[in-house]
Design an enzyme around this catalytic site. Structure first.
Site, PDB file in Angstrom:
ATOM      1  N   HIS A   1     -35.858 -74.744   6.210  1.00  0.00           N
ATOM      2  CA  HIS A   1     -35.966 -74.521   4.764  1.00  0.00           C
ATOM      3  C   HIS A   1     -34.749 -75.101   4.064  1.00  0.00           C
ATOM      4  O   HIS A   1     -33.857 -75.667   4.709  1.00  0.00           O
ATOM      5  CB  HIS A   1     -36.174 -73.037   4.454  1.00  0.00           C
ATOM      6  CG  HIS A   1     -35.110 -72.149   5.022  1.00  0.00           C
ATOM      7  ND1 HIS A   1     -33.867 -72.043   4.456  1.00  0.00           N
ATOM      8  CD2 HIS A   1     -35.109 -71.357   6.112  1.00  0.00           C
ATOM      9  CE1 HIS A   1     -33.147 -71.211   5.173  1.00  0.00           C
ATOM     10  NE2 HIS A   1     -33.862 -70.781   6.182  1.00  0.00           N
TER      11      HIS A   1
ATOM     12  N   SER B   1     -35.164 -66.347  -0.045  1.00  0.00           N
ATOM     13  CA  SER B   1     -35.591 -65.915   1.271  1.00  0.00           C
ATOM     14  C   SER B   1     -36.893 -66.619   1.585  1.00  0.00           C
ATOM     15  O   SER B   1     -37.460 -67.295   0.734  1.00  0.00           O
ATOM     16  CB  SER B   1     -35.801 -64.398   1.283  1.00  0.00           C
ATOM     17  OG  SER B   1     -36.946 -64.103   0.496  1.00  0.00           O
ATOM     18  N   LYS B   2     -37.328 -66.452   2.824  1.00  0.00           N
ATOM     19  CA  LYS B   2     -38.553 -67.155   3.227  1.00  0.00           C
ATOM     20  C   LYS B   2     -39.729 -66.762   2.354  1.00  0.00           C
ATOM     21  O   LYS B   2     -40.640 -67.545   2.163  1.00  0.00           O
ATOM     22  CB  LYS B   2     -38.856 -66.874   4.698  1.00  0.00           C
ATOM     23  CG  LYS B   2     -37.821 -67.535   5.589  1.00  0.00           C
ATOM     24  CD  LYS B   2     -38.383 -68.096   6.868  1.00  0.00           C
ATOM     25  CE  LYS B   2     -37.289 -68.944   7.528  1.00  0.00           C
ATOM     26  NZ  LYS B   2     -37.556 -69.400   8.844  1.00  0.00           N
ATOM     27  N   ARG B   3     -39.710 -65.550   1.818  1.00  0.00           N
ATOM     28  CA  ARG B   3     -40.808 -65.114   0.973  1.00  0.00           C
ATOM     29  C   ARG B   3     -40.591 -65.482  -0.485  1.00  0.00           C
ATOM     30  O   ARG B   3     -41.432 -65.212  -1.321  1.00  0.00           O
ATOM     31  CB  ARG B   3     -41.010 -63.585   1.073  1.00  0.00           C
ATOM     32  CG  ARG B   3     -41.197 -63.047   2.454  1.00  0.00           C
ATOM     33  CD  ARG B   3     -42.542 -63.387   3.035  1.00  0.00           C
ATOM     34  NE  ARG B   3     -43.628 -62.869   2.219  1.00  0.00           N
ATOM     35  CZ  ARG B   3     -44.889 -63.215   2.378  1.00  0.00           C
ATOM     36  NH1 ARG B   3     -45.221 -64.110   3.281  1.00  0.00           N
ATOM     37  NH2 ARG B   3     -45.823 -62.695   1.621  1.00  0.00           N
ATOM     38  N   ARG B   4     -39.430 -66.020  -0.788  1.00  0.00           N
ATOM     39  CA  ARG B   4     -39.154 -66.307  -2.185  1.00  0.00           C
ATOM     40  C   ARG B   4     -38.596 -67.709  -2.363  1.00  0.00           C
ATOM     41  O   ARG B   4     -37.485 -67.910  -2.783  1.00  0.00           O
ATOM     42  CB  ARG B   4     -38.174 -65.270  -2.733  1.00  0.00           C
ATOM     43  CG  ARG B   4     -38.778 -63.871  -2.807  1.00  0.00           C
ATOM     44  CD  ARG B   4     -37.762 -62.836  -3.217  1.00  0.00           C
ATOM     45  NE  ARG B   4     -37.112 -63.215  -4.454  1.00  0.00           N
ATOM     46  CZ  ARG B   4     -35.927 -63.821  -4.526  1.00  0.00           C
ATOM     47  NH1 ARG B   4     -35.274 -64.109  -3.447  1.00  0.00           N
ATOM     48  NH2 ARG B   4     -35.416 -64.110  -5.682  1.00  0.00           N
TER      49      ARG B   4
END
Ligand code: GLU
Length: 511
Positions: A20, A255-258
């Site tokens: 990422h 974050s990975k979710r955001r």
């Protein structure tokens, strides 16, 4: 670090998921710093966490780096003088260092079971205290150790931490002090014989002669453990540079979710790797001359750790400050929802547009091509009328933010039906003066056979004079008659791509 020494940096990903923007920026800064100083950039795969590491992740990370053009001088694919570059293949190296520490009394076997340790951790938590290993196995006699090993008891190896202050000098963060009592004796070899991250990193940075460790500030808290091991082994410390945190538009950690989605996601959205690299370079680094638009070569000349800031850097691509953004995975959103979450005014869009404008046209056409997979009509045109498509891509590139945007623009340029698309468009043509304008314009086009955008603009102006209309009353009828739509590209540009014959034909049909 000695003055004469060659600079060696490394990117050390754990293959436990995709790459990422946080990881990619770390890789980039290491790569740029090495290039700026004529040094070497190394990729080392840190796969000692057997349960979480997987080969697909490694492959995806390497593919992402390849797309970004971040090329290693040494690494798992490149090989090099310190191969292998995958930690799971280097267990003998770590074993050598372990022996050295155990022999010197700086590390010792610990037989405490997972259950016992977990219980103590929970107790500390209940009391609101930070957990620190209590040193139960610190003083075991050699006989006891031999006996318990012979009995087949599982054990880890712990590093002995004496109380005191650990000082880390960091190029970006400054001098940072840690209290060793809060660290406690920590595990350097797990019960399965694999080294812990903090231990493996020290051994390999030494073995691979790394001079500069550039990584996210999240690793700063690991650094005292690493320097304690270095000191115990009598090793020279590398230069540390812990670079800023990356936050979303809501100023909260990405974050990975955001928004911290795979780098390849941006490739598939139509961002140029050059633009993405340029964008990432500005996440925590500020060029001295404040010129933000740069090629990768320019970046590699200008980059320096001295202009890295410890203030959080904002990844402004996703609107994480929008309602409902606390938990969204960009890769699983439907296209419309995704577009709503994308900040159209992000620096990435601005840079992508700039890089698209400056790309050699042939190169640009090749990069647009994969995005036309669903547009068979336009792909066909590329083969049949390459010059027209070339001209079209060259003309519309100033408007696009992404390679994907070309599809809609090319569709608009080359569309076959120019029937009014909406009530609004129909209304334009039904206006009394509209017909007069269109008639004048068609006859001027037939007469003058304009070619350049300027010549078309002049013909439009003249049509306005003859029909005694201006502004909207002039260009709207011409726009709708030639495209069926009330909005779109600048007409003179569009007309010069289409050619006067096609323009005339479209307008006559409308009449
Ligand atoms: N394997 C670590 C990670 O992926 C590397 C940390 C370091 O650069 O020392 O976070």
């Amino acid at each position: 670090m000695k003055q004469s020494q060659e600079i060696r940096t490394r990117f050390a990903p754990s293959p436990t998921g995709y790459l990422h923007v946080g990881g990619a920026r770390t890789a980039l800064f290491n790569y740029l710093f090495a290039r700026a100083r004529g040094g070497k950039f190394i990729i080392r795969v840190e796969d000692t966490d057997q349960e979480r590491s997987d080969p697909q992740s490694e492959q995806m990370i390497l593919e992402s780096l390849a797309w970004l053009g971040i090329r290693a001088d040494e690494g798992p694919s490149e090989g090099g003088p310190f191969a292998p570059y995958r930690q799971s293949e280097r267990l003998d190296v770590f074993a050598g260092y372990t022996d050295q520490l155990v022999k010197a009394g700086q590390a010792y076997p610990c037989f405490c079971s997972d259950e016992e340790l977990k219980l103590k951790q929970e107790q500390a938590k209940k009391m609101g205290l930070p957990y620190v290993y209590d040193g139960k196995c610190r003083g075991l006699s050699d006989e006891e150790i031999s006996r318990r090993k012979a009995d087949g008891e599982a054990f880890t190896i712990r590093f002995r931490v004496e109380s005191g202050e650990v000082v880390v000098e960091d190029v970006v963060q400054g001098r940072v002090k840690f209290d060793a009592r809060l660290i406690g004796d920590f595990i350097i070899v797990k019960s399965n014989g694999f080294p812990s991250y903090n231990f493996a990193v020290v051994c390999d940075d030494q073995e691979m002669q790394i001079t500069h460790v550039i990584r996210g500030v999240g690793h700063l808290s690991n650094t005292p453990r690493q320097v304690l091991i270095q000191d115990a082994l009598g090793l020279e410390r590398p230069v540390y540079a812990h670079i800023s945190e990356i936050v979303g538009t809501d100023k909260k950690k990405l974050s990975k979710r955001r928004g911290a989605t795979s780098i390849l996601f941006f490739r598939d959205l139509g961002y140029l790797s050059e633009a993405f690299v340029n964008y990432m370079s500005l996440l925590g680094w500020y060029p001295r001359d404040a010129v933000e638009y740069m090629s990768t070569d320019e970046l590699a000349k200008k980059f320096d750790l001295a202009q890295c800031s410890k203030s959080p850097a904002m990844f402004d691509f996703f609107l994480t400050d929008r309602e409902g953004a606390e938990d969204f995975d960009p890769a699983s959103l439907d296209p419309a929802e995704l577009q709503r979450r994308i900040n159209k005014k992000s620096k990435l869009n601005w840079l992508n547009n700039r890089h698209i404008r400056d790309l050699p046209l042939d190169d640009l056409i090749e990069r647009v091509r994969p995005f036309l997979s669903d547009a068979a009509d336009i792909r066909e045109l590329i083969e049949k009328e390459p010059d027209r498509v070339r001209q079209a891509i060259g003309s519309v590139r100033i408007y696009v933010d992404t390679l994907q945007d070309f599809v809609a623009y090319l569709r608009e340029v080359f569309k076959v039906s120019v029937q009014p698309e909406s009530d609004e468009a129909r209304a334009v043509l039904e206006d009394e003066s509209a017909r007069g304008v269109v008639v004048e314009f068609v006859s001027l086009v037939a007469d003058r056979k304009p070619e350049t955008p300027d010549e078309f603009a002049e013909a439009m102006k003249e049509a306005g004079r003859r029909a005694s209309v201006k502004g909207r009353a002039l260009f709207m009828p011409i726009r709708v008659a030639s495209t069926g739509s009330t909005q779109g590209l600048e007409l003179p540009t569009l007309f010069s791509i289409l050619g006067y014959a096609a323009v005339e034909e479209r307008m006559r049909r409308a009449l």
